[in-house]
Design a protein around this motif. Structure first.
Motif, short mmCIF file in Angstrom:
data_model
loop_
_atom_site.label_atom_id
_atom_site.label_comp_id
_atom_site.label_asym_id
_atom_site.label_seq_id
_atom_site.Cartn_x
_atom_site.Cartn_y
_atom_site.Cartn_z
N PRO A 94 0.81 -1.23 0.00
CA PRO A 94 0.00 0.00 0.00
C PRO A 94 0.84 1.27 0.00
CG PRO A 94 -0.87 -1.58 1.57
CD PRO A 94 0.46 -2.11 1.13
N LEU A 110 -3.80 1.42 -3.93
CA LEU A 110 -4.63 0.22 -4.04
C LEU A 110 -6.08 0.60 -4.30
CD1 LEU A 110 -3.28 -2.06 -1.15
CD2 LEU A 110 -2.78 -2.19 -3.60
N ARG A 160 -7.71 -4.57 -3.27
CA ARG A 160 -7.91 -5.08 -1.91
C ARG A 160 -8.73 -6.37 -1.94
NH1 ARG A 160 -6.04 -1.18 1.44
NH2 ARG A 160 -5.93 0.94 0.58
#
Length: 247
Positions: free
Chosen positions: A90, A95, A100
């Motif tokens: 991250p 992201l 995710r």
């Protein structure tokens, strides 16, 4: 480590390399390894590297969703030449919700934390060597420096076994696309967003000469659009991002 280097440099087949990687993965304290190019194998040539011991259900999902290029771990590996922990991803790339979701799905399929060693060779598909834990296990003590060496040697061995790039002796003269210095100059300025007229002023040549250089460069790469030319030239190392950014 010396024993590993000796064995991996002597590997003559994917099966040899798989056995060696399995042994070294366990000795590093991990359970899984994945040594791969970041391309969809369904559309890739036979020289594409892929060797792993990941759970079958994760591999099935990964291939079905076409995640070879979209995988956030793979994308993060293009931002560095050094190995990195997945916990730091991250901090390396932004992201998206889908990213995710991919990481969460990997955990659901048994893949926990891990480390990845980038293998980005100019003129070839990007790749990496990753080592991972099962989702319910903690990561081993920090040994990223050693893991970096293992991943680098393993990927080089795979390039040799898969014959990803022929030796210099086997390359026919002119087989690879090569640009003249002036074609390269024009291409760099085009990549910086300059028009043919602007390039002609900068380089002190005619606008038609600039267009001719770009056209000939496209012919050498077998492409028609300048955007494709720039991508191909970046990919094989003819020009670099530093060339484009430099003023």
């Amino acid at each position: 480590m010396a024993r590993f280097i000796e064995f991996v440099t002597g590997a003559n087949s994917p099966a040899d390399l798989e056995a060696i990687l399995g042994e070294i993965t366990a000795s590093l304290g991990y359970e899984y390894f994945a040594l791969t190019h970041h391309v969809d194998l369904r559309a890739a040539a036979g020289s594409t590297i892929r060797l792993h011991n990941y759970p079958d259900r994760w591999v099935d999902y990964f291939d079905r969703e076409g995640l070879a290029a979209a995988d956030p771990i793979h994308r993060a590996s293009q931002q560095t030449a050094l190995g990195f922990s997945w916990h730091n991803v991250p901090l390396m790339i932004p992201l998206t919700p889908r990213d995710r979701g991919i990481l969460a799905r990997a955990k659901d399929h048994g893949i926990g934390t891990g480390v990845t060693i980038p293998a980005n060779v100019p003129g070839e598909a990007t790749g990496s060597c990753s080592f991972a834990m099962a989702a319910d296990r903690r990561a081993p003590p920090d040994n990223l420096a050693l893991t970096q060496l293992v991943g680098a040697f393993a990927f080089e061995a795979a390039r040799r076994v898969w014959q990803v790039r022929p030796s210099a002796r086997s390359i026919r003269p002119g087989a690879r696309s090569r640009l003249t210095d002036r074609q390269r100059d024009c291409l760099i300025w085009a990549a910086r967003g300059k028009s043919d007229w602007e390039i002609s002023v900068i380089l002190g040549i005619s606008e038609e000469t600039v267009a001719q250089h770009i056209r000939q460069a496209c012919e050498r790469y077998g492409v028609q659009k300048r955007t494709s030319l720039i991508i191909h030239a970046l990919f094989d190392g003819t020009i670099s991002f530093a060339d484009i950014a430099r003023r």
